[in-house]
Design a protein around this motif. Structure first.
Motif, PDB file in Angstrom:
ATOM      1  N   TYR A   1      -7.249 -43.360  71.678  1.00  0.00           N
ATOM      2  CA  TYR A   1      -6.187 -44.279  71.251  1.00  0.00           C
ATOM      3  C   TYR A   1      -4.811 -43.802  71.716  1.00  0.00           C
ATOM      4  CZ  TYR A   1     -10.101 -46.094  68.708  1.00  0.00           C
ATOM      5  OH  TYR A   1     -11.333 -46.606  68.416  1.00  0.00           O
TER       6      TYR A   1
ATOM      7  N   SER B   1      -0.036 -40.847  65.734  1.00  0.00           N
ATOM      8  CA  SER B   1      -0.731 -40.727  64.442  1.00  0.00           C
ATOM      9  C   SER B   1      -0.701 -39.292  63.968  1.00  0.00           C
ATOM     10  CB  SER B   1      -2.196 -41.122  64.593  1.00  0.00           C
ATOM     11  OG  SER B   1      -2.315 -42.255  65.366  1.00  0.00           O
TER      12      SER B   1
ATOM     13  N   ALA C   1      -6.467 -51.379  64.661  1.00  0.00           N
ATOM     14  CA  ALA C   1      -5.904 -52.053  65.829  1.00  0.00           C
ATOM     15  C   ALA C   1      -6.346 -51.278  67.072  1.00  0.00           C
ATOM     16  CB  ALA C   1      -4.387 -52.028  65.720  1.00  0.00           C
TER      17      ALA C   1
ATOM     18  N   ASP D   1      -0.736 -36.815  67.206  1.00  0.00           N
ATOM     19  CA  ASP D   1      -0.686 -37.226  68.617  1.00  0.00           C
ATOM     20  C   ASP D   1       0.484 -38.175  68.846  1.00  0.00           C
ATOM     21  OD1 ASP D   1      -1.469 -40.075  68.334  1.00  0.00           O
ATOM     22  OD2 ASP D   1      -3.418 -39.294  67.719  1.00  0.00           O
TER      23      ASP D   1
ATOM     24  N   ILE E   1      -9.530 -47.415  57.755  1.00  0.00           N
ATOM     25  CA  ILE E   1     -10.161 -46.847  58.954  1.00  0.00           C
ATOM     26  C   ILE E   1     -11.160 -45.745  58.624  1.00  0.00           C
ATOM     27  CG2 ILE E   1      -8.427 -47.454  60.693  1.00  0.00           C
ATOM     28  CD1 ILE E   1      -7.217 -44.675  60.291  1.00  0.00           C
TER      29      ILE E   1
ATOM     30  N   GLY F   1      -9.068 -50.691  68.108  1.00  0.00           N
ATOM     31  CA  GLY F   1     -10.332 -49.977  67.885  1.00  0.00           C
ATOM     32  C   GLY F   1     -11.363 -50.396  68.919  1.00  0.00           C
ATOM     33  N   SER F   2     -12.032 -49.379  69.488  1.00  0.00           N
ATOM     34  CA  SER F   2     -12.957 -49.731  70.564  1.00  0.00           C
ATOM     35  C   SER F   2     -14.351 -49.177  70.329  1.00  0.00           C
ATOM     36  CB  SER F   2     -12.421 -49.198  71.889  1.00  0.00           C
ATOM     37  OG  SER F   2     -12.232 -47.810  71.769  1.00  0.00           O
ATOM     38  N   GLY F   3     -14.533 -48.421  69.258  1.00  0.00           N
ATOM     39  CA  GLY F   3     -15.851 -47.823  69.040  1.00  0.00           C
ATOM     40  C   GLY F   3     -16.617 -48.560  67.958  1.00  0.00           C
ATOM     41  N   ALA F   4     -17.528 -47.804  67.314  1.00  0.00           N
ATOM     42  CA  ALA F   4     -18.361 -48.415  66.285  1.00  0.00           C
ATOM     43  C   ALA F   4     -17.766 -48.230  64.897  1.00  0.00           C
ATOM     44  CB  ALA F   4     -19.753 -47.800  66.344  1.00  0.00           C
TER      45      ALA F   4
ATOM     46  N   LEU G   1     -14.430 -41.694  61.902  1.00  0.00           N
ATOM     47  CA  LEU G   1     -13.602 -41.266  60.774  1.00  0.00           C
ATOM     48  C   LEU G   1     -14.358 -41.272  59.450  1.00  0.00           C
ATOM     49  CD1 LEU G   1     -10.076 -42.806  61.516  1.00  0.00           C
ATOM     50  CD2 LEU G   1     -10.855 -40.458  61.818  1.00  0.00           C
TER      51      LEU G   1
ATOM     52  N   GLY H   1      -0.652 -44.945  67.521  1.00  0.00           N
ATOM     53  CA  GLY H   1      -0.321 -44.942  66.091  1.00  0.00           C
ATOM     54  C   GLY H   1      -1.247 -45.840  65.279  1.00  0.00           C
TER      55      GLY H   1
HETATM   56  P1  ADP Z   1     -13.951 -45.983  66.344  1.00  0.00           P
HETATM   57  O1  ADP Z   1     -13.088 -45.109  67.189  1.00  0.00           O
HETATM   58  O2  ADP Z   1     -15.394 -45.884  66.689  1.00  0.00           O
HETATM   59  O3  ADP Z   1     -13.462 -47.387  66.239  1.00  0.00           O
HETATM   60  P2  ADP Z   1     -13.206 -44.323  64.077  1.00  0.00           P
HETATM   61  O4  ADP Z   1     -13.834 -44.316  62.709  1.00  0.00           O
HETATM   62  O5  ADP Z   1     -13.226 -43.042  64.833  1.00  0.00           O
HETATM   63  O6  ADP Z   1     -13.952 -45.470  64.851  1.00  0.00           O
HETATM   64  O7  ADP Z   1     -11.722 -44.832  63.937  1.00  0.00           O
HETATM   65  C1  ADP Z   1     -11.467 -46.001  63.184  1.00  0.00           C
HETATM   66  C2  ADP Z   1     -10.202 -46.667  63.704  1.00  0.00           C
HETATM   67  O8  ADP Z   1      -9.077 -45.838  63.460  1.00  0.00           O
HETATM   68  C3  ADP Z   1     -10.200 -46.915  65.194  1.00  0.00           C
HETATM   69  O9  ADP Z   1     -10.832 -48.136  65.487  1.00  0.00           O
HETATM   70  C4  ADP Z   1      -8.715 -46.898  65.538  1.00  0.00           C
HETATM   71  O10 ADP Z   1      -8.164 -48.189  65.362  1.00  0.00           O
HETATM   72  C5  ADP Z   1      -8.108 -46.008  64.470  1.00  0.00           C
HETATM   73  N1  ADP Z   1      -7.776 -44.643  64.970  1.00  0.00           N
HETATM   74  C6  ADP Z   1      -8.478 -43.513  64.784  1.00  0.00           C
HETATM   75  N2  ADP Z   1      -7.850 -42.447  65.321  1.00  0.00           N
HETATM   76  C7  ADP Z   1      -6.717 -42.900  65.857  1.00  0.00           C
HETATM   77  C8  ADP Z   1      -5.621 -42.292  66.548  1.00  0.00           C
HETATM   78  N3  ADP Z   1      -5.574 -40.972  66.796  1.00  0.00           N
HETATM   79  N4  ADP Z   1      -4.598 -43.109  66.947  1.00  0.00           N
HETATM   80  C9  ADP Z   1      -4.618 -44.438  66.693  1.00  0.00           C
HETATM   81  N5  ADP Z   1      -5.616 -45.073  66.046  1.00  0.00           N
HETATM   82  C10 ADP Z   1      -6.655 -44.321  65.625  1.00  0.00           C
END
Ligand code: ADP
Length: 368
Positions: free
Chosen positions: A272, A353, A320, A299, A312, A322-325, A329, A303
């Motif tokens: 991100y 963030s 916002a 980082d 999250i 977000g590209s994974g599953a 987190l 954000g």
């Molecule tokens: P994923 O990356 O698979 O979507 P995560 O549980 O790792 O799932 O993260 C959940 C969401 O949190 C992400 O979709 C992203 O929007 C947000 N996120 C996590 N880490 C960061 C980061 N370092 N900076 C910005 N957004 C983040």
């Protein structure tokens, strides 16, 4: 007796007022009488079961209800609430009926003309115990599913690196110089070794019993060094810098879990990042307080919106961009909480963030 109805865990389904009264009086005789809600027929029972303010554990079910013939009441109640223990009440003395009731999902069978407080008490205790065991099984199944998700999630990225580098070697074999081929082969070997280490971590996690059994003093400098190694290629590909403050303390915990926490946080920073500037990830720790240490992973990426700060961390929730599953987190939170710590998103100093992780300070000298 001052038991509130929303604490009721026994649902009595009986159309006959006289029979209902007998059962209720017997229940009152028990050492710790349960709170009971009475339904007059199956339809009313279903309504109570659908009401989230109740948490029924046992149903005492009459088999002669106006809206259920024979054992259909058992079948339907079992289908409506599979976790509910059903104790059938009947006026008939029939082994066949008892047998069939058990086949349909009932747990026990009581004859109304022979019922006494002792039998009722035993039936309720067994029913509660079974409900407890079923709940335990359900939790283990959920844990297993969570674990499977986690393995798939964490192995994907290093595996993609290995496949990517092998593809590159194959397609560009003839164009590559000897030294770049060697370089690629070495990098593939490193990535494959990291993969093997991840697999070992997961095996250790799967075989381990309680956290206390596994907990050792974990050196966070070592953990962040490991994370840097695993993500070397990803960080280099985007010209990112990972700055880890020297002298991070040792924490008390399980190595695979702690590694996973920081691997997820740093790889999310890469995922991100803001393409408009070079990524900088900084990791530092506050001075320990009350046996806990707070580590900050910060980082300068895209954000996190204020409204996403809590959600999250839920399984399957993406924020916002977000590209994974949405698994990473939630795994981080699970591990941190299992260690008695906390993880949260804080206010950043500028764009990007800021994740805060509190973990227990090591009680012995660091081993890892
Ligand atoms: P994923 O990356 O698979 O979507 P995560 O549980 O790792 O799932 O993260 C959940 C969401 O949190 C992400 O979709 C992203 O929007 C947000 N996120 C996590 N880490 C960061 C980061 N370092 N900076 C910005 N957004 C983040």
């Amino acid at each position: 007796m001052n038991r509130s109805l929303d604490a009721a865990d026994v649902l009595l389904v009986e159309d006959n007022d006289g029979d209902a009264l007998i059962v209720q009086e017997l229940l009152e005789e028990l050492g710790a009488p349960p709170a009971v809600v009475r339904a007059h027929d199956l339809a009313e029972a279903r309504e109570f079961l659908a009401d989230p303010s109740f948490a029924f554990v046992v149903a005492l079910l009459d088999v002669g209800l106006p809206d259920a013939t024979g054992l259909t009441g058992v079948t339907e109640l079992h289908a409506a609430a599979p976790g509910l223990a059903i104790v059938v009440l009947t006026g008939h003395d029939s082994d066949e009926l008892a047998q069939r009731a058990l086949q349909e999902g009932a747990q026990d069978f009581l004859r109304k003309d022979r019922i006494d407080a002792e039998h009722l008490d035993r039936a309720l205790r067994f029913a509660r115990e079974r409900a407890r065991q079923t709940e335990g099984l359900r939790t283990s199944r959920e844990e297993l599913a969570r674990f499977a998700h986690l393995v798939a999630h964490d192995l994907k990225s290093p595996l993609a690196s290995v496949v990517g580098m092998l593809d590159l070697l194959e397609v560009q074999w003839t164009e590559l110089t000897d030294s770049s081929r060697r370089d690629l082969v070495e990098r593939t070997q490193t990535a494959a070794t990291r993969l093997a280490e991840l697999v070992d971590s997961f095996l250790a996690l799967a075989e381990s019993t309680t956290l206390e059994d596994r907990a050792v003093a974990v050196d966070l400098d070592g953990v962040l060094g490991w994370v840097q190694g695993v993500l070397e290629r990803d960080l280099a590909a985007v010209e990112a810098t990972l700055v880890v403050s020297s002298g991070l303390p040792a924490v008390q915990g399980a190595v695979p879990g702690i590694r996973q926490v920081f691997l997820n946080l740093v790889s999310n920073a890469v995922k991100y990042r803001d393409p408009g500037r070079n990524l900088l990830v900084e990791v530092h720790a506050h001075d320990p307080e009350d046996g806990m240490v707070e580590i900050v992973v910060e980082d300068n990426g895209r954000g996190i919106r204020d409204e996403d700060r809590e959600s999250i961390f839920e399984l399957g929730v993406r924020g916002a961009h977000g590209s994974g599953a949405g698994v990473g987190l939630s795994a981080v939170r699970h591990v941190v909480e299992e260690h008695g710590g906390r993880v949260w998103v804080g206010d950043g100093h500028g764009p990007g963030s800021r994740f805060h992780v509190s973990l227990p300070v090591a009680v012995t000298a660091a081993e890892v």
